[in-house]
Scaffold this active site. Structure first.
Site, PDB file in Angstrom:
ATOM      1  N   HIS A  72       0.911  -1.215   0.056  1.00  0.00           N
ATOM      2  CA  HIS A  72      -0.021  -0.049  -0.102  1.00  0.00           C
ATOM      3  C   HIS A  72       0.946   1.398   0.068  1.00  0.00           C
ATOM      4  O   HIS A  72       0.699   2.064  -0.869  1.00  0.00           O
ATOM      5  CB  HIS A  72      -1.124  -0.282   1.265  1.00  0.00           C
ATOM      6  N   GLU A 129       0.688   5.228  12.414  1.00  0.00           N
ATOM      7  CA  GLU A 129      -1.007   4.817  12.716  1.00  0.00           C
ATOM      8  C   GLU A 129      -1.160   3.635  12.905  1.00  0.00           C
ATOM      9  O   GLU A 129      -1.871   3.000  13.940  1.00  0.00           O
ATOM     10  CB  GLU A 129      -1.844   5.150  11.571  1.00  0.00           C
ATOM     11  N   ASP A 130      -0.562   2.533  12.320  1.00  0.00           N
ATOM     12  CA  ASP A 130      -0.881   1.085  12.202  1.00  0.00           C
ATOM     13  C   ASP A 130       0.238   0.197  13.051  1.00  0.00           C
ATOM     14  O   ASP A 130       0.047  -0.778  13.247  1.00  0.00           O
ATOM     15  CB  ASP A 130      -0.957   0.639  11.023  1.00  0.00           C
TER      16      ASP A 130
HETATM   17 MN    MN Z   1      -2.782   4.597   3.709  1.00  0.00          MN
END
Ligand code: MN
Length: 575
Positions: A49, A77-78
């Site tokens: 991604h 974020e992840d």
């Molecule tokens: Mn993204």
């Protein structure tokens, strides 16, 4: 997708030095390690991604920091990773960009108050750095491409948001190509039945048209050569599906009425050659009256430039031509991204000559305008409403008698025009002439109209105007003027008006005493003074008192505001 392909793509449009390349490689390794074996819902390894997003960013010609940020955009974020780590490894600029993108991730477009707050942040981020928004658009594009692996409710929400928020944003940034892609990706999720119907309808006509355009191209090329016009490219271009669907809605769903299903695009070297090529096309085939659109002389508000004409081609088929220079072509495809790093080149290869030059202020003017509007609206719903009204709809250009161009939304009236020119002209508008003809004030304006507003001293706006004005600016100023008139009448009628004053305060000892002393100084008999503290960070003091006139009221407001601990003062009339 590999990191080498991304670097190669980036180098088409800008020069990367060794340290840029090293930084990009390092970002890739960092992201790969951080996401590890994590997988997307689609089953792909997660790292795919950010790689796709970085590829899009490189394709747009953004700088090395933007590519690095694209690679890292989901890292914090992840996965567990501190912002300080990012800053230490990749610098402040990259952290700033990643941070911006992360904030945009929180946006959910439904129109509620909390969401509007995020929308505001988003727009502020745009104004601060356009790269944040472009990375986010690429992020959204890739998420849309893999949307089918999400649960249906999520699909619908994300697709709708893409249609309502991201695609219009891309359009406003002048990136027509990305806008078209985003809309087409969202289309089947938001309007599945309509999408299916359209695919069925368009299959055969599209192929026929494509073949027809291909037959025209050699004829056009030959004639351009005969006239000594050096074309860079002549090609057929199929209309994006969703924009075709929207057009069909306007034309009774009759596909035979759509003349630009496949348009022929002529790309030439100079503006003079654009008009030359227009002459060539018109010499070959008769133009349809009223369908020559010169967006070179009068560009669209998003900066789009081209000449469009529709002609009766061979076999009696009606076909649209779009004529533009190479520079206009790149701008139409890439919009603000093209401005962002564009510097004109004499040598012919525009890309090679590009340096990291920031877009000049004028290109970003609308961004600043947006930020100003945002400040004017206290209520977030109102802000979203104003975006819908002013911002995302189609715009028209009209002219003052002196030839100044005024940019208005579609459906705008002489009253909108008047307020856009000057508040006083709006407030005193008594009539209007459009193209030298008298028209009513609610007359709908069209592109290219010349408008003269007739004013009358001491004239006041009418509340009826609120029913037809299209711009938020006009609406707001009419409301202010109406309120002033109402207040003037209220004071004069009774020789006094009961007013409720509301003071938001940071409480302190002696504050109430200071407040009452001011009221006493004005020799006003307070009717009541109360306070509201429940659930309030800033308690309210509420005073009811009669005032003789507006000046008296305003003077007291100023005095109150100057008291230490009084944070905000407002008033309303009570009966
Ligand atoms: Mn993204």
């Amino acid at each position: 997708m590999t990191i080498e392909e991304i670097i190669k793509k980036a180098e088409v449009k800008l020069t990367l030095n060794d340290s840029d390349k090293e930084r990009i490689m390092r970002a890739f390794e960092f992201a790969k390690a951080a996401h590890g074996v994590q997988k997307r819902k689609s089953g792909d390894l997660y790292i795919e991604h950010p790689l796709m997003v970085a590829y899009g960013v490189a394709e747009m010609g953004l700088d090395a920091s933007a590519i690095v940020a694209a690679l890292l955009h989901d890292v914090c974020e992840d996965t567990t990773c501190a912002p300080e780590t990012l800053e230490k490894n990749f610098g402040k600029d990259v952290l700033f960009l990643v941070d911006g993108v992360t904030k945009l991730d929180k946006i959910r477009f439904h129109g509620t108050e909390r969401e509007a707050e995020n929308l505001r942040k988003m727009f502020l981020a745009i104004a601060e750095d356009i790269r944040v928004v472009l990375i986010k658009l690429m992020d959204r594009r890739h998420n849309m491409k893999t949307l089918s692996s999400l649960p249906p409710e999520k699909q619908k929400r994300i697709a709708l948001e893409t249609l309502e928020l991201y695609a219009p944003l891309a359009y406003r940034l002048g990136i027509g190509e990305i806008k078209g892609q985003l809309e087409d990706l969202a289309f089947p999720y938001v309007y599945p039945k309509e999408h299916e119907w359209l695919i069925e309808q368009v299959k055969d006509p599209l192929v026929l048209r494509q073949k027809y355009a291909e037959r025209l191209i050699p004829l056009v090329k030959k004639e351009l050569e005969a006239e000594n016009i050096h074309y860079r490219d002549v090609h057929g271009r199929g209309k994006h599906l969703f924009s075709l669907y929207k057009k069909l809605l306007k034309y009774e769903m009759d596909i035979n009425k759509i003349f630009d299903l496949v348009a022929v695009r002529v790309v030439v070297g100079t503006i003079e050659e654009c008009y030359g090529a227009l002459g060539v096309v018109h010499k070959l085939w008769r133009p349809m009256p009223g369908l020559v659109k010169d967006y070179i002389a009068l560009p669209k508000p998003n900066g789009y430039r081209s000449i469009h004409t529709t002609v009766f081609g061979p076999e009696g088929r009606v076909t649209e031509f779009q004529i533009r220079t190479e520079e206009m072509h790149i701008q139409a495809e890439q919009g603000i991204a093209a401005h962002w790093a564009y510097s004109e080149s004499k040598s012919g290869n525009i890309y090679r000559e590009r340096q990291t030059v920031f877009a000049d202020k004028k290109q970003l003017e609308w961004v600043n305008q947006l930020r100003d509007w945002q400040k004017e609206f206290r209520n977030p719903d109102e802000f979203i409403e104003s975006l819908k009204i002013d911002f995302f709809k189609n715009r028209i250009f009209v002219l003052t008698p002196k030839g100044d161009v005024i940019d208005l939304p579609e459906g705008a009236t002489p009253v909108d025009f008047a307020y856009q020119v000057h508040t006083d002209i709006g407030n005193q508008a008594a009539g209007a002439r459009v193209n030298a003809k008298m028209v009513p004030l609610d007359h709908e304006l069209h592109n290219g109209d010349v408008i003269e507003v007739i004013t009358q001293k001491n004239k006041k706006p009418s509340s009826d105007w609120l029913k037809f004005v299209k711009t938020a600016g006009a609406k707001k100023r009419i409301q202010v003027a109406l309120r002033e008139t109402r207040e003037a009448i209220a004071f004069s009628r009774r020789g006094g008006q009961m007013v409720e004053l509301r003071l938001a305060i940071k409480d302190r000892i002696g504050l109430l005493k200071d407040v009452s002393e001011i009221v006493a100084d004005f020799k006003i008999n307070m009717k009541s003074i109360t306070s509201e503290t429940k659930n309030r960070l800033y308690p309210l003091i509420v005073i009811h008192a009669p005032f003789k006139n507006k000046e008296q009221l305003e003077k007291m407001m100023v005095k109150m505001k100057n008291i230490t601990g009084v944070e905000e003062v407002s008033y309303t009339f009570i009966n």
